[in-house]
Design an enzyme around this catalytic site. Structure first.
Site: not given
Ligand SMILES: Nc1ncnc2c1ncn2[C@@H]1O[C@H](COP(=O)(O)OP(=O)(O)OP(=O)(O)O)[C@@H](O)[C@H]1O
Length: 350
Positions: A122, A171, A230
């Site tokens: 990440d 990001t 999120r």
């Molecule tokens: N396409 C999706 N469908 C359902 N739930 C989602 C989806 N995308 C994200 N979520 C939900 O949103 C939350 C955040 O997602 P995630 O941690 O994967 O984001 P991220 O992009 O990795 O954020 P960061 O960059 O802060 O790590 C999680 O609870 C995830 O289950």
């Protein structure tokens, strides 16, 4: 990602901060994470591309190509990395750029990978430069050179690695050096979600947390979620609390009351966003006004305004950036419920 890794400082009304806020929230998110591509809502193009990549690797019985997931926080990068491992039936190792401060940190992770493992890094743009260079060879040849000794007597010992798939998330893809970016076989750019897609995310989450909620209430939450799953899940949690305490099914009026309590308005603006809009309109007559003046006027860091507040206000069309400074759009005036004086920067009929 851990809360302490958050790049953007944001003290005011953190409920719409797209970064995870606490360990408790991370656990809550974990419970809501889709486990398969079929369950993952939206991002249809990226899903299709990943599906193909995983299936092709499966047919050839090799590790899937390295994958770079780029996009704002909270759109599902970590979730997709977990899905890649799950769907290709491979173990997953999680780490992050800030945890890799020396090439040795990366060497320790890479040399302990089991064959076929998916390594998720990440915030890969925050990894140490020396580690980045080590990663080039590791990604290309599944090999690293370990330096032993210092100065004239230093030697490099090659070390073969187990084949692995790197899934990097960022990001800030612009901060990645080209040689690193070029070594990913596939790059996915995640987009903000539509209201319909967020309704879908919320419906699924509500079922998982066993919350009875009206369809109109789901739409209401989705519209305030800034295109980010999120934030949608976080607002749903607050609505669930409100319904629990006040009794009954979650309706639009429950959503209104709950989110009013947390200062999240109908478009998802929080207290700080509204303060910026208010000052821009009432004190500076809609602008143009420079970033630092705006920041001082609301008592916030210019960086917070620029990296957190402004991108969202521009995206929803409430302000624009001009060479002379920030300007409130007609939609911005309307959203704040303030009549625009004639002769302002935009034509009256815009
Ligand atoms: N396409 C999706 N469908 C359902 N739930 C989602 C989806 N995308 C994200 N979520 C939900 O949103 C939350 C955040 O997602 P995630 O941690 O994967 O984001 P991220 O992009 O990795 O954020 P960061 O960059 O802060 O790590 C999680 O609870 C995830 O289950």
């Amino acid at each position: 990602m851990t809360p302490s890794d958050s790049a953007a400082p944001r003290d005011a009304s953190p409920i719409v901060n797209p970064e995870p806020l606490s360990e408790g929230e991370i656990a809550f998110e974990g419970a809501l994470r889709p486990k398969s591509l079929a369950e993952f809502v939206g991002q249809a193009r990226v899903r299709g591309q990943l599906q193909l990549l995983i299936e092709a690797a499966g047919i050839q019985n090799r590790t899937p190509d390295h994958i770079l997931l780029a996009g704002p926080p909270g759109l599902g990068k970590t979730t997709l990395a977990m899905i890649v491992a799950h769907e290709s039936d491979r173990p997953l190792r999680l780490t992050s750029g800030p945890a890799i401060q020396h090439a040795g940190d990366l060497a320790a992770v890479l040399s302990s990978l089991v064959p076929g493992e998916v390594l998720f890094v990440d915030e890969i743009h925050r990894m140490a430069r020396t580690a980045e260079e080590m990663l080039y060879l590791a990604m290309e040849d599944f090999r690293i050179d370990i330096m032993v000794g210092k100065g004239a007597g230093a030697t490099s010992i090659p070390l073969d690695l187990a084949p692995f798939t790197l899934v990097g998330a960022t990001t800030r893809s612009g901060l990645l050096p080209n040689p690193l970016r070029d070594r990913f076989g596939f790059t996915a750019h995640l987009e903000f979600y539509s209201t319909d897609e967020l309704v879908h995310v919320l419906r699924r989450a509500a079922a998982l947390i066993e919350l009875s909620i009206d369809e109109a209430a789901l739409v209401e939450i989705a519209q305030r979620s800034r295109g980010t799953p999120r934030i949608a899940n976080r607002l749903l949690r607050r609505v669930r609390d409100y319904a629990l305490v006040h009794g009954g099914r979650a309706s639009t009026s429950v959503v209104d009351s709950a989110l009013e309590l947390y200062d999240v308005d109908v478009l998802g603006l929080d207290r700080l966003d509204r303060a910026v809009m208010d000052i821009l309109i009432t004190r500076f007559n809609g602008g143009p006004v420079g970033l630092s003046t705006l920041a001082v006027s609301v008592g916030e860091e210019a960086e917070t305004i620029e990296s957190v507040v402004e991108p969202f206000l521009v995206r929803v069309g409430l302000i624009t950036r001009t060479p002379r400074g920030r300007v409130a759009t007609p939609a911005g005036w309307r959203h704040m419920g303030i009549g625009r004086p004639s002769g302002s920067l935009f034509g009256d009929d815009l």
